[in-house]
Design a protein around this motif. Sequence first.
Motif, PDB file in Angstrom:
ATOM      1  N   UNK A 178       0.842  -1.208   0.000  1.00 56.93           N
ATOM      2  CA  UNK A 178       0.000   0.000   0.000  1.00 56.93           C
ATOM      3  C   UNK A 178       0.871   1.248   0.000  1.00 56.93           C
ATOM      4  N   UNK A 179       1.908   1.247   0.845  1.00 59.25           N
ATOM      5  CA  UNK A 179       2.777   2.407   0.951  1.00 59.25           C
ATOM      6  C   UNK A 179       3.523   2.679  -0.349  1.00 59.25           C
ATOM      7  N   UNK A 180       3.911   1.617  -1.061  1.00 56.46           N
ATOM      8  CA  UNK A 180       4.626   1.812  -2.321  1.00 56.46           C
ATOM      9  C   UNK A 180       3.783   2.575  -3.329  1.00 56.46           C
ATOM     10  N   UNK A 181       2.479   2.302  -3.357  1.00 57.80           N
ATOM     11  CA  UNK A 181       1.600   3.043  -4.265  1.00 57.80           C
ATOM     12  C   UNK A 181       1.527   4.512  -3.883  1.00 57.80           C
ATOM     13  N   UNK A 182       1.585   4.802  -2.569  1.00 59.82           N
ATOM     14  CA  UNK A 182       1.570   6.186  -2.121  1.00 59.82           C
ATOM     15  C   UNK A 182       2.848   6.897  -2.536  1.00 59.82           C
ATOM     16  N   UNK A 183       3.985   6.194  -2.452  1.00 58.05           N
ATOM     17  CA  UNK A 183       5.239   6.798  -2.886  1.00 58.05           C
ATOM     18  C   UNK A 183       5.173   7.110  -4.381  1.00 58.05           C
ATOM     19  N   UNK A 184       4.685   6.163  -5.162  1.00 56.56           N
ATOM     20  CA  UNK A 184       4.642   6.353  -6.611  1.00 56.56           C
ATOM     21  C   UNK A 184       3.714   7.485  -7.011  1.00 56.56           C
ATOM     22  N   UNK A 185       2.651   7.703  -6.245  1.00 56.95           N
ATOM     23  CA  UNK A 185       1.716   8.786  -6.563  1.00 56.95           C
ATOM     24  C   UNK A 185       2.143  10.108  -5.928  1.00 56.95           C
ATOM     25  N   UNK A 186       3.320  10.094  -5.298  1.00 58.97           N
ATOM     26  CA  UNK A 186       3.868  11.295  -4.655  1.00 58.97           C
ATOM     27  C   UNK A 186       2.924  11.822  -3.588  1.00 58.97           C
ATOM     28  N   UNK A 187       2.214  10.909  -2.905  1.00 58.57           N
ATOM     29  CA  UNK A 187       1.244  11.305  -1.885  1.00 58.57           C
ATOM     30  C   UNK A 187       1.890  11.468  -0.516  1.00 58.57           C
ATOM     31  N   UNK A 188       3.070  10.891  -0.331  1.00 56.99           N
ATOM     32  CA  UNK A 188       3.755  11.025   0.940  1.00 56.99           C
ATOM     33  C   UNK A 188       4.660  12.258   0.915  1.00 56.99           C
ATOM     34  N   UNK A 189       4.955  12.831   2.063  1.00 61.94           N
ATOM     35  CA  UNK A 189       5.771  14.050   2.106  1.00 61.94           C
ATOM     36  C   UNK A 189       7.132  13.856   1.437  1.00 61.94           C
ATOM     37  N   UNK A 190       7.570  14.808   0.641  1.00 63.16           N
ATOM     38  CA  UNK A 190       8.882  14.714  -0.012  1.00 63.16           C
ATOM     39  C   UNK A 190      10.035  14.623   0.986  1.00 63.16           C
ATOM     40  N   UNK A 191       9.790  15.088   2.219  1.00 66.05           N
ATOM     41  CA  UNK A 191      10.849  15.083   3.229  1.00 66.05           C
ATOM     42  C   UNK A 191      10.896  13.790   4.035  1.00 66.05           C
ATOM     43  N   UNK A 192      10.016  12.838   3.715  1.00 71.80           N
ATOM     44  CA  UNK A 192       9.941  11.593   4.480  1.00 71.80           C
ATOM     45  C   UNK A 192      11.096  10.662   4.134  1.00 71.80           C
ATOM     46  N   UNK A 193      11.366   9.711   5.031  1.00 65.31           N
ATOM     47  CA  UNK A 193      12.340   8.665   4.717  1.00 65.31           C
ATOM     48  C   UNK A 193      11.864   7.880   3.506  1.00 65.31           C
ATOM     49  N   UNK A 194      12.818   7.441   2.699  1.00 68.69           N
ATOM     50  CA  UNK A 194      12.596   6.686   1.467  1.00 68.69           C
ATOM     51  C   UNK A 194      12.148   7.578   0.304  1.00 68.69           C
ATOM     52  N   UNK A 195      11.944   8.862   0.556  1.00 68.61           N
ATOM     53  CA  UNK A 195      11.620   9.763  -0.543  1.00 68.61           C
ATOM     54  C   UNK A 195      12.852   9.924  -1.425  1.00 68.61           C
TER      55      UNK A 195
END
Length: 289
Positions: free
Chosen positions: A175-192
């Motif tokens: 689920x989290x990987x899809x959020x990363x791909x859609x740029x939905x997580x903060x750019x400053x987060x780990x793994x960004x």
Amino acid sequence: MDLQALSDQFLEFHPNHGTNIILDQSGTQATRVESFANGVCFSKRPLKPGQIFLIEIEEKELGWCGHLRVGLTAWDPDSLAVVPEYSIPDLMELGDSWVFAITRNHNKVLEEPEVRHAGRRLGRGEEEDGVQGEDGGSNTKPETFFTDSHLYIDSVRIPRDKLAGRSRPGRFSHILDDLYKSNALPPTARRSRIGVLYVPKSRDTADMHIVINGEDMGASAKGLPSSRPLYAVVDVFAATKTVRIVQVEYGFSSLQTLCRQAIQKHIVHRTAIDWLQLPAALKHYCKYE
């Protein structure tokens, strides 16, 4: 853009860096070991036109205000007797440097009708009001964001495979990987994953672009002197503690990448890789890349 010319260059950090930075043995991981400043790093070699210098945020440090800063400079790091304490404003005040502060929100920049001065910056990043437009000057295509194999910025074509960050393997990694791909997580987060490149606009000038988790933020600076060598700048500042360079493959994918993609294509999500009878090193590569 000649992708083949970019395919054989292994990217590293320059050995001349801020006093609080330690590089790992490979020269691809930079850690700020104390304080919140003196974390300015450079690419070991100047970037080629259209070549992205991509890093992943590996570790954060609580208690500081501010985040990663990235950009370009025409200064040869070898020529700097003392690396500036800060990229903003110290390095920029030396001239011929263009640096953008990454924030939790509003990293896109507005286009302006004209640029009167060479290297004029269209957005500082640390200003969070009035910087985000409807399209933010981005050249990405939202309707094909999940299906395009490449990110297109004018004449530049960048493989998407490595541009988006990935979460740590776990129950919710699919689920989290899809959020990363859609740029939905903060750019400053780990793994960004955040990258910087310059796009030629004329014989002697170029625009600087920032790419965050596979999305182009628009031209952060215009009129850069592309006739001069331009080095990437990464300021491991404040809440950002450790970053790692992500090598982007241009042209044909390596056999290692093709094997990884074939394995990932036939599993439910990354945690299932642990069930496969594969060498530990290969499992790690498939889960984290």
